[in-house]
Design an enzyme around this catalytic site. Structure first.
Site, PDB file in Angstrom:
ATOM      1  N   HIS A  47       0.790  -1.195  -0.032  1.00 12.36           N
ATOM      2  CA  HIS A  47      -0.112  -0.050  -0.041  1.00 12.36           C
ATOM      3  C   HIS A  47       0.838   1.254   0.150  1.00 12.36           C
ATOM      4  O   HIS A  47       0.464   2.231  -0.888  1.00 12.36           O
ATOM      5  CB  HIS A  47      -0.760   0.140   1.180  1.00 12.36           C
ATOM      6  CG  HIS A  47      -1.907  -1.156   1.459  1.00 12.36           C
ATOM      7  ND1 HIS A  47      -1.931  -2.117   2.314  1.00 12.36           N
ATOM      8  CD2 HIS A  47      -2.876  -1.584   0.687  1.00 12.36           C
ATOM      9  CE1 HIS A  47      -2.930  -2.873   2.148  1.00 12.36           C
ATOM     10  NE2 HIS A  47      -3.533  -2.623   0.921  1.00 12.36           N
TER      11      HIS A  47
ATOM     12  N   LYS B 234      -0.928  -7.316  -7.614  1.00 14.41           N
ATOM     13  CA  LYS B 234      -1.241  -8.734  -7.126  1.00 14.41           C
ATOM     14  C   LYS B 234      -2.467  -8.808  -7.471  1.00 14.41           C
ATOM     15  O   LYS B 234      -2.803 -10.205  -7.805  1.00 14.41           O
ATOM     16  CB  LYS B 234      -0.949  -8.564  -5.717  1.00 14.41           C
ATOM     17  CG  LYS B 234      -0.943  -9.908  -4.989  1.00 14.41           C
ATOM     18  CD  LYS B 234      -0.517  -9.992  -3.654  1.00 14.41           C
ATOM     19  CE  LYS B 234      -1.758  -9.145  -2.634  1.00 14.41           C
ATOM     20  NZ  LYS B 234      -2.954 -10.066  -2.507  1.00 14.41           N
TER      21      LYS B 234
END
Length: 277
Positions: free
Chosen positions: A35, A146
């Protein structure tokens, strides 16, 4: 850094940003290095950076981990502050979805890979993102590779619905042993954690031999055989799909995604790589 607790506060914040470039990083919290890389990329290219921290109930099916999904607001806020984020949006689910009857879905692209076992997942993802896009009117939105199927679906939906938002993909962040960083990694037992890097090893073994004209089933067998060297790994899928329609490919003759989902105990992990012909 402003903390926005409800939609009205978020709309008021947005009013001051109409003439600025806005980068949005949508997350479900329990933030990690992956993140942070999205925030850093957003910070480089936008006047204003907003991070949403919201465990979205509409993308969890029955028996999934909505209630137990890891949460740590204090740690999340600290990471956002360190990244220079301008505002964090963390609404209450009841307020955010007041008697909600409207959902956003996509045909075909949701039916393969993770969508086969999580049939409502991408409807929930697109619904929450549509709401976030309308609230904050971002110039760009940032997503990790991902969640490759999610990225492809969001990119297609944004194009189809004329949002006019740039969808920015960012590389997968990994631990030193190759395991893709994920909030769900905390579910793994010590033994499962030691076994989990087999996913990256298997993908790298496949990538090393992958060529144009190769049969997809041959590539899949190489990857699956490597995963099966770990007794704790329970394969849900290993697939090769095209990047336009997310359909299975028989022969590798155009750009594609090689993706997998594997369970270690009760923990479901995903990983992938893109292959450009």
């Amino acid at each position: 850094m402003k903390v926005l607790r409800n939609v009205q506060e978020a709309l008021e914040f947005t009013k001051g940003n109409y003439q600025k470039s806005v980068g949005l990083v949508p997350t479900m919290g329990f933030l990690h290095a992956g993140h942070r890389s999205l925030m850093d990329e957003a910070r480089k290219n936008n006047d204003v950076v907003i991070v949403s921290i919201f465990v979205n109930p509409t993308q969890f099916g029955p028996g999934e981990d909505y209630e137990s999904y890891p949460r740590d607001e204090e740690r999340d806020f600290k990471l956002c502050e360190e990244a220079g984020v301008d505002a964090v949006f963390t609404p209450d689910p009841v307020e955010f979805y007041q008697n909600h009857k409207t959902y956003v879905t996509i045909e075909d692209l949701k039916d393969n890979l993770c969508g086969k076992t999580r049939p409502i997942h991408f409807r929930g993802v697109l619904t929450v993102l549509t709401k976030l896009f309308h609230i904050f009117r971002p110039t760009r939105a940032y997503f990790g590779r991902k969640d490759a199927q999610q990225f492809l679906i969001v990119k297609k939906a944004v194009k189809d619905l004329n949002f006019g938002i740039e969808i920015v993909p960012c590389p997968i962040k990994r631990e030193e042993d190759g395991l893709a960083i994920s909030s769900r990694n905390v579910y793994l037992s010590d033994e499962e954690r030691r076994a989990a890097p087999v996913l990256h090893r298997a993908l790298e073994k496949g990538r090393a031999v992958m060529t144009k004209g190769m049969k997809a089933e041959d590539l899949i067998k190489i990857i699956e055989d490597e995963i099966k060297t770990e007794e704790l790994a329970d394969i849900e899928y290993v697939q090769v799909v095209d990047t336009d329609e997310i359909r299975d490919m028989d022969v590798i003759e155009r750009d594609c995604l090689v993706a997998l989902a594997v369970r270690f105990g009760t923990t479901r992990l995903i990983d992938n790589f893109f292959f450009e012909v």
